[in-house]
Design an enzyme around this catalytic site. Sequence first.
Site, mmCIF file in Angstrom:
data_model
loop_
_atom_site.group_PDB
_atom_site.id
_atom_site.type_symbol
_atom_site.label_atom_id
_atom_site.label_comp_id
_atom_site.label_asym_id
_atom_site.label_seq_id
_atom_site.Cartn_x
_atom_site.Cartn_y
_atom_site.Cartn_z
ATOM 1 N N SER A 139 -5.432 0.558 -13.365
ATOM 2 C CA SER A 139 -5.275 -0.866 -13.625
ATOM 3 C C SER A 139 -5.197 -1.095 -15.134
ATOM 4 C CB SER A 139 -6.458 -1.640 -13.036
ATOM 5 O OG SER A 139 -6.325 -3.021 -13.286
ATOM 6 N N LYS A 165 -1.045 -0.521 -11.943
ATOM 7 C CA LYS A 165 -1.242 -1.955 -11.675
ATOM 8 C C LYS A 165 -1.273 -2.698 -12.996
ATOM 9 C CE LYS A 165 -5.295 -3.916 -10.381
ATOM 10 N NZ LYS A 165 -6.380 -4.357 -9.464
ATOM 11 N N LYS A 167 -1.782 -6.295 -14.928
ATOM 12 C CA LYS A 167 -2.280 -7.666 -14.871
ATOM 13 C C LYS A 167 -1.230 -8.612 -15.451
ATOM 14 C CE LYS A 167 -6.576 -6.776 -13.438
ATOM 15 N NZ LYS A 167 -7.208 -7.383 -12.250
ATOM 16 N N ASP A 192 -0.864 -7.785 -10.630
ATOM 17 C CA ASP A 192 -2.094 -8.456 -10.192
ATOM 18 C C ASP A 192 -2.236 -9.750 -10.977
ATOM 19 O OD1 ASP A 192 -4.562 -9.227 -9.291
ATOM 20 O OD2 ASP A 192 -5.673 -7.567 -10.180
ATOM 21 N N GLU A 217 -0.616 -8.985 -6.234
ATOM 22 C CA GLU A 217 -1.985 -9.166 -5.750
ATOM 23 C C GLU A 217 -2.527 -10.539 -6.139
ATOM 24 O OE1 GLU A 217 -6.337 -6.893 -6.083
ATOM 25 O OE2 GLU A 217 -4.623 -6.207 -7.248
ATOM 26 N N ASP A 242 -6.929 -10.201 -2.352
ATOM 27 C CA ASP A 242 -8.134 -9.612 -2.952
ATOM 28 C C ASP A 242 -9.255 -10.639 -2.857
ATOM 29 O OD1 ASP A 242 -10.142 -8.638 -4.631
ATOM 30 O OD2 ASP A 242 -8.880 -8.427 -6.389
ATOM 31 N N LYS A 266 -12.593 -4.293 -1.729
ATOM 32 C CA LYS A 266 -13.607 -3.990 -2.739
ATOM 33 C C LYS A 266 -14.962 -4.067 -2.065
ATOM 34 C CE LYS A 266 -10.987 -5.624 -6.749
ATOM 35 N NZ LYS A 266 -10.802 -6.731 -7.712
ATOM 36 N N GLY A 294 -10.890 -1.794 -7.990
ATOM 37 C CA GLY A 294 -11.986 -1.460 -8.899
ATOM 38 C C GLY A 294 -12.584 -2.694 -9.538
#
Length: 380
Positions: A139, A165, A167, A192, A217, A242, A266, A294
């Site tokens: 990430s 991934k 952000k 994400d 996400e 998520d 998660k 994570g």
Amino acid sequence: MKPVKIKEVILHTVKMKLVAPFTTSFGTFEEKHICLVEAIDESGISGWGETTTSDEPYYNEETTHTAVYMLKDFLIPKIIHKTIEHPLDVHDMLTFVRRNQIAKSAIETAIWDVFAKKNNMPLSELIGGTKTEIEVGKSIGIQATPEKLVEKIGEYVDEGFRKLKVKIAPGADLDYIEAVRKEFPDIPLMADANSAYTLNDIEHLKKLDQYNLMMIEQPLAHDDIIDHATLQKEIQTPVCLDESIHSLEDARKALQLGSCRIINIKIGRVGGLGESIRIHDLCRDNGVPVWCGGMLETGIGRAHNIALTSLSNFTIPGDTAPSSHYWDEDIIQPEVTMDHGIIQVHTGSGIGFEVNREKLEQLTVEKESITTAETPHPIP
């Protein structure tokens, strides 16, 4: 299976500095304030869990301070000195408290570790895992420029990560993804959003379809499953939920509504390993892939993530990067390492790692032992 009776729980509150700042749409994190939960049974076996919290209630309503409060005053008194026949029972023992999933998870996962050690089993085997190794993704927080992001991606591609991934947030999305795809057209890539968009952004989010992303996400509100269903009908990119999924019931409703095509599990967010397993099984039975997200965990939480990912329907690489990507020195021995994007599932009893007690003492800012069921608040 040998039952467990917890005689003492020690709350080790630690402060750990990240090796590099991590930026999302919530803000930038430079350190983590975490409570490591040590549950000790009558035979002296220690099991470990952790609060995957921070000092701010940005991801969900919990903070490290509130999680410790809930553990001390409500959750631990409910389970201490009680005979527990199976770790799955802990979830039901804690349902009298609403939400507070991360606090529940911290004690629940510690008890799973005790059960695995007491019965001389790897945690992965106890939960029904079948994999001997797992694929690892990375990430990447929001970078200052698209060029900086491409540079980071290049480093992690060279390290062998099996999924990247990125952000994103309004103003840091299309240009960033386009720059990555121009340089790396074929890598497994996802975005994400951490709830940074609304349905007013549908036309903008449709533009992500051209980049062949594995998923986007949690693009919409943290507590939504209705609008995500509308969005998923309008875009080709699979939506992954998520923050919206806190329980098996949330997952069931999201799948029924068509709110997503992938779910990120998660452990802390859903209240522990037991609920994680149930959500995994539901998704498996409905042909929906899952992966393990994570929360900037220490090695303790990372070890639980590795065990969980050994379940069969975790078909997408998770965010369980090696310890060195987060900490100068982790709290566990040996530290989590990978080889060309692969982490081995440990075969020792319990989580498969030992807590470095010396390092733990160095990092501890507060410590409290709980040995009785006495509480200042009545428990139903």
